[in-house]
Design a protein around this motif. Sequence first.
Motif, mmCIF file in Angstrom:
data_model
loop_
_atom_site.group_PDB
_atom_site.id
_atom_site.type_symbol
_atom_site.label_atom_id
_atom_site.label_comp_id
_atom_site.label_asym_id
_atom_site.label_seq_id
_atom_site.Cartn_x
_atom_site.Cartn_y
_atom_site.Cartn_z
ATOM 1 N N SER A 168 -2.857 11.069 18.037
ATOM 2 C CA SER A 168 -2.502 9.665 18.229
ATOM 3 C C SER A 168 -3.799 8.879 18.300
ATOM 4 N N PHE A 169 -3.751 7.585 18.026
ATOM 5 C CA PHE A 169 -4.899 6.737 18.348
ATOM 6 C C PHE A 169 -4.425 5.378 18.849
ATOM 7 N N ASP A 170 -5.337 4.725 19.613
ATOM 8 C CA ASP A 170 -5.043 3.434 20.243
ATOM 9 C C ASP A 170 -5.708 2.309 19.463
ATOM 10 N N LEU A 171 -5.019 1.174 19.407
ATOM 11 C CA LEU A 171 -5.628 -0.073 18.942
ATOM 12 C C LEU A 171 -5.309 -1.166 19.958
ATOM 13 N N ILE A 172 -6.229 -2.130 20.069
ATOM 14 C CA ILE A 172 -6.010 -3.305 20.914
ATOM 15 C C ILE A 172 -5.831 -4.513 19.992
ATOM 16 N N TYR A 173 -4.773 -5.286 20.222
ATOM 17 C CA TYR A 173 -4.573 -6.500 19.432
ATOM 18 C C TYR A 173 -4.426 -7.707 20.359
ATOM 19 N N ALA A 174 -4.145 -8.869 19.770
ATOM 20 C CA ALA A 174 -4.203 -10.147 20.503
ATOM 21 C C ALA A 174 -5.635 -10.379 20.994
ATOM 22 N N ARG A 175 -6.576 -10.037 20.117
ATOM 23 C CA ARG A 175 -7.985 -10.264 20.406
ATOM 24 C C ARG A 175 -8.316 -11.733 20.129
ATOM 25 N N PRO A 176 -9.365 -12.275 20.754
ATOM 26 C CA PRO A 176 -9.713 -13.688 20.517
ATOM 27 C C PRO A 176 -9.880 -13.979 19.026
ATOM 28 N N GLY A 177 -9.196 -15.021 18.558
ATOM 29 C CA GLY A 177 -9.314 -15.447 17.167
ATOM 30 C C GLY A 177 -8.484 -14.638 16.179
ATOM 31 N N GLN A 178 -7.792 -13.614 16.644
ATOM 32 C CA GLN A 178 -7.030 -12.767 15.716
ATOM 33 C C GLN A 178 -5.772 -13.497 15.227
ATOM 34 N N THR A 179 -5.555 -13.483 13.923
ATOM 35 C CA THR A 179 -4.366 -14.121 13.341
ATOM 36 C C THR A 179 -3.328 -13.065 13.013
ATOM 37 N N PRO A 180 -2.051 -13.461 12.947
ATOM 38 C CA PRO A 180 -1.012 -12.501 12.544
ATOM 39 C C PRO A 180 -1.290 -11.869 11.177
ATOM 40 N N ALA A 181 -1.837 -12.632 10.226
ATOM 41 C CA ALA A 181 -2.118 -12.079 8.893
ATOM 42 C C ALA A 181 -3.207 -11.001 8.962
ATOM 43 N N ALA A 182 -4.251 -11.266 9.743
ATOM 44 C CA ALA A 182 -5.328 -10.281 9.882
ATOM 45 C C ALA A 182 -4.830 -9.023 10.581
ATOM 46 N N TRP A 183 -3.995 -9.203 11.607
ATOM 47 C CA TRP A 183 -3.441 -8.050 12.325
ATOM 48 C C TRP A 183 -2.509 -7.245 11.420
ATOM 49 N N ARG A 184 -1.744 -7.925 10.585
ATOM 50 C CA ARG A 184 -0.840 -7.221 9.663
ATOM 51 C C ARG A 184 -1.656 -6.318 8.719
ATOM 52 N N ALA A 185 -2.779 -6.835 8.222
ATOM 53 C CA ALA A 185 -3.616 -6.051 7.308
ATOM 54 C C ALA A 185 -4.232 -4.851 8.031
ATOM 55 N N GLU A 186 -4.744 -5.088 9.243
ATOM 56 C CA GLU A 186 -5.368 -4.007 10.019
ATOM 57 C C GLU A 186 -4.345 -2.937 10.390
ATOM 58 N N LEU A 187 -3.159 -3.387 10.820
ATOM 59 C CA LEU A 187 -2.122 -2.452 11.248
ATOM 60 C C LEU A 187 -1.548 -1.675 10.058
ATOM 61 N N THR A 188 -1.457 -2.316 8.910
ATOM 62 C CA THR A 188 -0.986 -1.620 7.707
ATOM 63 C C THR A 188 -1.925 -0.465 7.360
ATOM 64 N N ASP A 189 -3.231 -0.706 7.510
ATOM 65 C CA ASP A 189 -4.221 0.356 7.316
ATOM 66 C C ASP A 189 -4.031 1.449 8.368
ATOM 67 N N ALA A 190 -3.787 1.037 9.613
ATOM 68 C CA ALA A 190 -3.639 2.001 10.715
ATOM 69 C C ALA A 190 -2.431 2.921 10.510
ATOM 70 N N VAL A 191 -1.285 2.355 10.155
ATOM 71 C CA VAL A 191 -0.096 3.205 10.009
ATOM 72 C C VAL A 191 -0.241 4.148 8.811
ATOM 73 N N ALA A 192 -1.038 3.747 7.820
ATOM 74 C CA ALA A 192 -1.295 4.644 6.687
ATOM 75 C C ALA A 192 -2.125 5.842 7.125
ATOM 76 N N ARG A 193 -2.952 5.670 8.180
ATOM 77 C CA ARG A 193 -3.801 6.757 8.680
ATOM 78 C C ARG A 193 -3.139 7.545 9.806
ATOM 79 N N ALA A 194 -2.134 6.971 10.442
ATOM 80 C CA ALA A 194 -1.509 7.624 11.604
ATOM 81 C C ALA A 194 -0.573 8.735 11.141
ATOM 82 N N ALA A 195 -0.731 9.905 11.734
ATOM 83 C CA ALA A 195 0.140 11.025 11.360
ATOM 84 C C ALA A 195 1.514 10.895 12.009
ATOM 85 N N GLU A 196 1.541 10.604 13.336
ATOM 86 C CA GLU A 196 2.837 10.649 14.019
ATOM 87 C C GLU A 196 2.966 9.674 15.180
ATOM 88 N N HIS A 197 1.842 9.134 15.700
ATOM 89 C CA HIS A 197 1.918 8.358 16.939
ATOM 90 C C HIS A 197 0.814 7.316 16.974
#
Length: 362
Positions: A168-197
């Motif tokens: 598993s790995f952790d990410l922190i979101y709702a960071r200062p200045g973070q937009t929903p579009a930027a988070w969507r791109a980052e998270l899309t990359d994350a779920v592609a790398r996440a095996a199960e959790h």
Amino acid sequence: MEPTGPDHPTRDAGFGIYLHWPFCASKCPYCDFNSHVRHAPVDEPRYLAAFRAEIAHVAARTPGRTVTSVFLGGGTPSLMRPETVAGLLEAVAAAWAMAPEAEITLEANPTSVEAGRFRGYRTAGVNRVSLGVQAFDDASLKALGRLHSAAEAFEAIRIAQTAFARTSFDLIYARPGQTPAAWRAELTDAVARAAEHLSLYQLTIEPGTPFFGLAAAGRLVPPDDEVSRALYDVTQDVCGAAGLPAYEISNHARPGAQSRHNLLYWRYGEYAGIGPGAHGRLVTGAGRLGTVTERAPEAWLARVEGAGHGIVETETLAAADQGDEFLMMGLRLSEGIDPARYAALKGRPLDPARIEALVGDG
């Protein structure tokens, strides 16, 4: 003596062991955990001996249990030598029976991930790793006070997935200045790398942390409620579409890949808290006990060496408190709670009129 069969409301979620290794290479500015930076090398054999003593002390109070999960948390447990991890796990296995499929998780930071060290942890008995990645871009990692780069994080994920079947790995979101579009791109990359959790936490500004001072001075501005809600909605959308739905407020997994140890907390099971500042919940003949150990590592060490354990607080939890804790923990889960278990703990059922009013409010 309380009944302890399969219907017992505090026993049926399993028996877990939490081992707290309190040392970090540096203190992150958002962190309010019990973690400490020491510039001199930590005396691992001395701490291991103290952990063994405290494990033996708690085991004497909890005979006949079968351990269903062990969690090595921190701090940064991956700063420990594999031999120290092996010694901790051997002490647990000597103190209690181990379930054949016991989940044994170690928290790690990308800076301390080495293929050889990870093979050592696997040989020691670790079968699941949780990585504190926190962000996928270097600017955010720097702002969060992390010591690793995005490239190191990607390599750590790769090494972990090579060494362990469960990661598993952790990410922190709702960071200062973070937009929903930027988070969507980052998270899309994350779920592609996440095996199960995946564990996905909204940044919270905790009192006593450097971020709290910066926020109070107006030098750090987290997203407002509306943007935070939009970021949360993006999280549910991206993870759900990738087959990693939320099973708890901040935790997402493929079916069957949930963290069994964390489920034990949220299902209000029984667990021993070992090490500096660890909390436990134990079921004894006197009822359900809450335990807390000495928080400062050196003070805990001295206390264990003098008294055989570092527990500084033991509280017998009243039925009302048990019911409230069970409700507070269980409502974090998408599965919710069993009203019959609540009634068994609290001594009275949930009030149907209050539930109806809450449903009416949406």
